[in-house]
Structures are given as C-alpha cells and as structure tokens.
Design a protein around this motif. Structure first.
Motif, PDB file in Angstrom:
ATOM      1  N   LEU A 141       0.842  -1.192   0.000  1.00  0.00           N
ATOM      2  CA  LEU A 141       0.000   0.000   0.000  1.00  0.00           C
ATOM      3  C   LEU A 141       0.877   1.242   0.000  1.00  0.00           C
ATOM      4  CD1 LEU A 141      -2.665   1.547   0.273  1.00  0.00           C
ATOM      5  CD2 LEU A 141      -2.581   1.115   2.743  1.00  0.00           C
ATOM      6  N   ASP A 142       0.709   2.081  -1.002  1.00  0.00           N
ATOM      7  CA  ASP A 142       1.469   3.314  -1.169  1.00  0.00           C
ATOM      8  C   ASP A 142       0.621   4.475  -0.654  1.00  0.00           C
ATOM      9  OD1 ASP A 142       2.969   5.465  -2.025  1.00  0.00           O
ATOM     10  OD2 ASP A 142       2.718   5.076  -4.162  1.00  0.00           O
ATOM     11  N   ILE A 143       0.981   5.052   0.510  1.00  0.00           N
ATOM     12  CA  ILE A 143       0.224   6.190   1.029  1.00  0.00           C
ATOM     13  C   ILE A 143       1.005   7.496   0.882  1.00  0.00           C
ATOM     14  CG2 ILE A 143      -1.106   4.765   2.627  1.00  0.00           C
ATOM     15  CD1 ILE A 143       0.603   6.041   4.904  1.00  0.00           C
ATOM     16  N   ASP A 144       2.009   7.503   0.001  1.00  0.00           N
ATOM     17  CA  ASP A 144       2.693   8.756  -0.337  1.00  0.00           C
ATOM     18  C   ASP A 144       1.782   9.478  -1.331  1.00  0.00           C
ATOM     19  OD1 ASP A 144       4.352  10.831  -0.948  1.00  0.00           O
ATOM     20  OD2 ASP A 144       6.140   9.603  -1.247  1.00  0.00           O
ATOM     21  N   ILE A 145       0.809  10.204  -0.809  1.00  0.00           N
ATOM     22  CA  ILE A 145      -0.264  10.760  -1.615  1.00  0.00           C
ATOM     23  C   ILE A 145       0.249  11.752  -2.657  1.00  0.00           C
ATOM     24  CG2 ILE A 145      -2.466  11.994  -1.563  1.00  0.00           C
ATOM     25  CD1 ILE A 145      -2.569   9.262  -0.216  1.00  0.00           C
ATOM     26  N   CYS A 146       1.190  12.611  -2.260  1.00  0.00           N
ATOM     27  CA  CYS A 146       1.662  13.661  -3.175  1.00  0.00           C
ATOM     28  C   CYS A 146       2.804  13.206  -4.076  1.00  0.00           C
ATOM     29  CB  CYS A 146       2.087  14.890  -2.382  1.00  0.00           C
ATOM     30  SG  CYS A 146       0.719  15.686  -1.520  1.00  0.00           S
ATOM     31  N   GLY A 147       3.443  12.097  -3.754  1.00  0.00           N
ATOM     32  CA  GLY A 147       4.566  11.640  -4.577  1.00  0.00           C
ATOM     33  C   GLY A 147       4.575  10.137  -4.739  1.00  0.00           C
ATOM     34  N   PRO A 148       3.507   9.552  -5.302  1.00  0.00           N
ATOM     35  CA  PRO A 148       3.451   8.083  -5.422  1.00  0.00           C
ATOM     36  C   PRO A 148       4.419   7.548  -6.473  1.00  0.00           C
ATOM     37  CG  PRO A 148       1.585   9.096  -6.565  1.00  0.00           C
ATOM     38  CD  PRO A 148       2.307  10.210  -5.876  1.00  0.00           C
ATOM     39  N   SER A 149       5.406   6.780  -6.037  1.00  0.00           N
ATOM     40  CA  SER A 149       6.390   6.219  -6.970  1.00  0.00           C
ATOM     41  C   SER A 149       6.264   4.710  -7.109  1.00  0.00           C
ATOM     42  CB  SER A 149       7.813   6.575  -6.523  1.00  0.00           C
ATOM     43  OG  SER A 149       8.042   6.154  -5.192  1.00  0.00           O
ATOM     44  N   LEU A 164       0.752 -10.963  -5.127  1.00  0.00           N
ATOM     45  CA  LEU A 164       1.298  -9.639  -4.809  1.00  0.00           C
ATOM     46  C   LEU A 164       0.392  -8.552  -5.384  1.00  0.00           C
ATOM     47  CD1 LEU A 164       3.319  -7.586  -3.797  1.00  0.00           C
ATOM     48  CD2 LEU A 164       4.856  -8.199  -5.690  1.00  0.00           C
ATOM     49  N   GLY A 165      -0.414  -7.934  -4.504  1.00  0.00           N
ATOM     50  CA  GLY A 165      -1.332  -6.873  -4.898  1.00  0.00           C
ATOM     51  C   GLY A 165      -0.829  -5.516  -4.451  1.00  0.00           C
ATOM     52  N   VAL A 166      -1.131  -4.482  -5.254  1.00  0.00           N
ATOM     53  CA  VAL A 166      -0.632  -3.129  -4.989  1.00  0.00           C
ATOM     54  C   VAL A 166      -1.788  -2.136  -5.056  1.00  0.00           C
ATOM     55  CG1 VAL A 166       0.975  -1.325  -5.738  1.00  0.00           C
ATOM     56  CG2 VAL A 166       1.593  -3.735  -6.026  1.00  0.00           C
ATOM     57  N   MET A 167      -1.754  -1.125  -4.165  1.00  0.00           N
ATOM     58  CA  MET A 167      -2.710  -0.025  -4.239  1.00  0.00           C
ATOM     59  C   MET A 167      -1.958   1.284  -4.032  1.00  0.00           C
ATOM     60  SD  MET A 167      -5.679   1.143  -4.797  1.00  0.00           S
ATOM     61  CE  MET A 167      -6.675  -0.355  -4.838  1.00  0.00           C
ATOM     62  N   SER A 168      -2.300   2.274  -4.863  1.00  0.00           N
ATOM     63  CA  SER A 168      -1.634   3.579  -4.791  1.00  0.00           C
ATOM     64  C   SER A 168      -2.553   4.637  -5.357  1.00  0.00           C
ATOM     65  CB  SER A 168      -0.319   3.542  -5.595  1.00  0.00           C
ATOM     66  OG  SER A 168       0.210   4.849  -5.752  1.00  0.00           O
ATOM     67  N   VAL A 169      -2.400   5.872  -4.856  1.00  0.00           N
ATOM     68  CA  VAL A 169      -3.163   6.980  -5.436  1.00  0.00           C
ATOM     69  C   VAL A 169      -2.753   7.200  -6.884  1.00  0.00           C
ATOM     70  CG1 VAL A 169      -1.574   8.852  -4.796  1.00  0.00           C
ATOM     71  CG2 VAL A 169      -4.036   9.312  -4.928  1.00  0.00           C
ATOM     72  N   GLY A 170      -1.551   6.705  -7.244  1.00  0.00           N
ATOM     73  CA  GLY A 170      -1.090   6.832  -8.627  1.00  0.00           C
ATOM     74  C   GLY A 170      -2.012   6.149  -9.616  1.00  0.00           C
ATOM     75  N   ASP A 207       2.134  12.436 -14.454  1.00  0.00           N
ATOM     76  CA  ASP A 207       2.641  13.796 -14.267  1.00  0.00           C
ATOM     77  C   ASP A 207       1.645  14.699 -13.555  1.00  0.00           C
ATOM     78  OD1 ASP A 207       5.010  13.149 -15.618  1.00  0.00           O
ATOM     79  OD2 ASP A 207       4.113  13.597 -17.562  1.00  0.00           O
ATOM     80  N   ASP A 208       0.448  14.199 -13.261  1.00  0.00           N
ATOM     81  CA  ASP A 208      -0.547  15.003 -12.558  1.00  0.00           C
ATOM     82  C   ASP A 208      -0.078  15.308 -11.145  1.00  0.00           C
ATOM     83  OD1 ASP A 208      -2.152  14.925 -14.744  1.00  0.00           O
ATOM     84  OD2 ASP A 208      -3.642  13.543 -13.916  1.00  0.00           O
ATOM     85  N   ALA A 209      -0.245  16.563 -10.719  1.00  0.00           N
ATOM     86  CA  ALA A 209       0.121  16.959  -9.359  1.00  0.00           C
ATOM     87  C   ALA A 209      -1.048  16.708  -8.410  1.00  0.00           C
ATOM     88  CB  ALA A 209       0.506  18.442  -9.336  1.00  0.00           C
ATOM     89  N   VAL A 210      -0.736  16.163  -7.253  1.00  0.00           N
ATOM     90  CA  VAL A 210      -1.745  15.962  -6.212  1.00  0.00           C
ATOM     91  C   VAL A 210      -1.515  17.032  -5.152  1.00  0.00           C
ATOM     92  CG1 VAL A 210      -2.699  14.382  -4.506  1.00  0.00           C
ATOM     93  CG2 VAL A 210      -1.794  13.490  -6.662  1.00  0.00           C
ATOM     94  N   ILE A 211      -2.413  18.011  -5.097  1.00  0.00           N
ATOM     95  CA  ILE A 211      -2.259  19.127  -4.161  1.00  0.00           C
ATOM     96  C   ILE A 211      -3.436  19.084  -3.199  1.00  0.00           C
ATOM     97  CG2 ILE A 211      -1.905  21.619  -3.952  1.00  0.00           C
ATOM     98  CD1 ILE A 211      -1.130  21.629  -6.930  1.00  0.00           C
ATOM     99  N   MET A 245      -8.403   9.695   1.986  1.00  0.00           N
ATOM    100  CA  MET A 245      -7.929   8.709   1.017  1.00  0.00           C
ATOM    101  C   MET A 245      -7.282   7.516   1.712  1.00  0.00           C
ATOM    102  SD  MET A 245      -7.580   7.592  -1.992  1.00  0.00           S
ATOM    103  CE  MET A 245      -8.277   8.975  -2.888  1.00  0.00           C
ATOM    104  N   ILE A 246      -6.493   7.774   2.751  1.00  0.00           N
ATOM    105  CA  ILE A 246      -5.856   6.681   3.489  1.00  0.00           C
ATOM    106  C   ILE A 246      -6.919   5.812   4.161  1.00  0.00           C
ATOM    107  CG2 ILE A 246      -4.370   6.153   5.472  1.00  0.00           C
ATOM    108  CD1 ILE A 246      -2.767   8.699   4.690  1.00  0.00           C
ATOM    109  N   LYS A 247      -7.945   6.450   4.705  1.00  0.00           N
ATOM    110  CA  LYS A 247      -9.041   5.689   5.316  1.00  0.00           C
ATOM    111  C   LYS A 247      -9.706   4.785   4.282  1.00  0.00           C
ATOM    112  CE  LYS A 247     -12.886   7.869   6.294  1.00  0.00           C
ATOM    113  NZ  LYS A 247     -13.819   8.781   6.996  1.00  0.00           N
TER     114      LYS A 247
END
Length: 299
Positions: A90-98, A126-132, A139-143, A152-154
């Motif tokens: 789980l990727d919770i780096d909301i503003c910089g999902p890599s 192996l499952g993945v979830m990300s705001v990406g 290239d979209d900015a998440v502000i 979103m994390i909830k």
C-alpha cells in the motif's frame, strides 16, 4: 510539508489543539475543534477489515530520496517469492506516489467490485494499491490538504478488497506528517507489527531518522548504504536494532525504472543477499510478534 510537533498528543486526545506542544502547529485550530478526530466507526470498520491481514509493516524515512520506496518494493518482491504467501503493498505517499513506476504498473487503473476496490496485481500473490492508479497521468500533481489525504488513506484501509493477506507493507512519505498520523491512528486497534526506517549515513539524514524513531519508539530500524558507522552508532545509542545494510548497486535503480524486481536480474549481487537477510529478519520479528500476541490471548 506541514511540520507536526514531535510530542503531538494526537487528534483523538483530550489535549488535541490545547497542549503546550500544539502552539504554532498549523493544525491546532482543526484539532481543538474536534474535526480532526477519527470517528470511532471508521476505526472499528478498519479493524474489522484488517482481521484478514496477518502482519502489518510500515516503511518510513526521515528524508526523501534515501531508497524507502525501493526498499518497500523489494521487500514485497522478496516476500512474494514464496507462492504460498500473500503480499499487499500500500502506497500512502499521496503527493509523490512512486510505487506504480517501481512495480511496473504505470497506467493501471483501480476497479471496483461489490466487495470494494480491487488491488492491481503484479503476481497472483502480490497486490498493490496507490493513489497513482487514480490519476489520469503520472505527471498530474496531487495538491491536497490534510483532511483529504486522511480520507484517502481511510478508504485504502477500509475499502480495498485485499482478501487474506500474510503481509501488508505500507510505503509512507518522508518525514512525520498527516499521512503517518492517519495510518497509525487508523491501525491503532488492528496492531502494527513494526516499522522499518530507511536512512543514509550522513548526519543530516540521521538527524531526521532520530525524529522518526521517536515517532514510533517501539518499531524497528533499517539502515541503507554502509559508508560510515554513524547509523550503527545511532542505533546503539537509541537502543533499536540494526536490521542490515544494503550496498549500492546501479542495477537497483535501472530495474526500478523498468518496473522489475532487482532480485531476478542480479540474484547473486551483494545487495540482493543483503536484502534477503533483512527480509528474513523482518519475517522472524513478525513471527515473534505474532507468537507473543497469541500467548497473551491464550493466557
């Protein structure tokens, strides 16, 4: 990034927004109003959802660019080599999902079923979830401000249909911010097994790692390149175990750019052997943590 006081009482505390450490915090008014508190229903819903997840591991770093997401990805790859082990990343780096890029999943989309959001799968186990996955372009900015990030994390914790999972690896953003407070708060009753903290040995990085260790005092610490003894000495001073050192290998970056596992291209690399040793120690720690919980329940 908004700075959170190191001794923040938490949004759910009776001292939220009123304690001495709250003075000057940008979230003081929000916490004092009670609007920042986590509804009991959300915590209970997440607790129920997490009953199918055996182990939960946070991956943190004091600074960006030290290899945190790279480690998260390879921890997931390494654990998933056992086909009988189910892994969730789980990727919770909301503003910089890599994570979508590193896992070779750029352009993938999240699908919704009757049981919730479906993860994007790298392998069957192996499952993945990300705001990406929710963005129209990488290239979209998440502000987003704190409350929207928290929401979103909830959703990720409550609404994703992970199924039966052995290890949930949570890749967090650098520092100690809203995302960290949210995930710890939401998982408070679901029990986090531990945290892996990534750093490089420069003192400027170690200063921030000390803050991370204070943030999660009972968690584990992981050290990245071994060019000095600074990180090892820091672990001794703070009485947290050093899980290991990963030597730099240019193939790691190249494989991340391709979205491939470094372990496949360089199975005999010293970096691969170091990763595997660290992964084994994390598994041992999680099994020990589970055994202690089972003993408490049986007694």
């Amino acid at each position: 990034m908004e700075e959170v006081p190191h001794d923040c009482p938490g949004a759910d505390s009776a001292q939220a927004g009123r304690g001495a450490s709250c003075q000057g915090c940008p979230n003081q008014r929000l916490c004092a109003s009670g609007a920042g508190a986590t509804p009991d229903t959300a915590i209970e819903e997440i607790k129920e959802k997490m009953k199918t997840v055996k182990h939960k591991i946070l991956v943190l770093s004091g600074k960006g660019g030290v290899g945190k997401s790279t480690f998260s990805a390879h921890l997931a790859h390494g654990l998933a080599e056992d086909e009988n082990t189910q892994i969730a990343l789980l990727d919770i780096d909301i503003c910089g999902p890599s994570i979508p890029k590193i896992m070779g999943l750029e352009g993938e989309q999240v699908h919704q079923s009757g049981s919730g959001w479906s993860p994007v799968y790298v392998e069957d186990n192996l499952g993945v979830m990300s705001v990406g996955f929710l963005l129209s372009s990488p290239d979209d900015a998440v502000i987003w401000r704190g409350p929207k990030k928290n929401g979103m994390i909830k959703q990720f914790l409550r609404d994703v249909d992970w199924g039966e999972v052995d290890y949930l690896i949570v890749d967090t953003p650098p520092g100690t911010s809203d995302e960290h407070l949210s995930v710890v708060r939401y998982l408070a009753t679901a029990h986090i097994d531990g945290a892996v903290i990534i750093t490089t040995p420069q003192e400027v990085s170690l200063q921030d790692v000390r803050k991370e260790i204070n943030f999660c005092r009972k968690k584990e610490s992981q050290i990245f390149p071994p060019t000095t003894g600074g990180a090892e000495l820091m672990c001794q001073d703070l009485e947290v175990p050093l899980l290991g050192r990963v030597p730099l290998d240019p193939l790691i970056g190249k494989n991340c750019d391709k979205g491939q596992s470094f372990f496949i291209d360089a199975p005999d690399s010293p970096a691969t052997l170091a990763y595997r040793s660290i992964i084994q120690r994390i598994q041992e720690f999680c099994n020990l943590h589970q055994s202690k919980e089972e003993n408490l329940i049986s007694s």
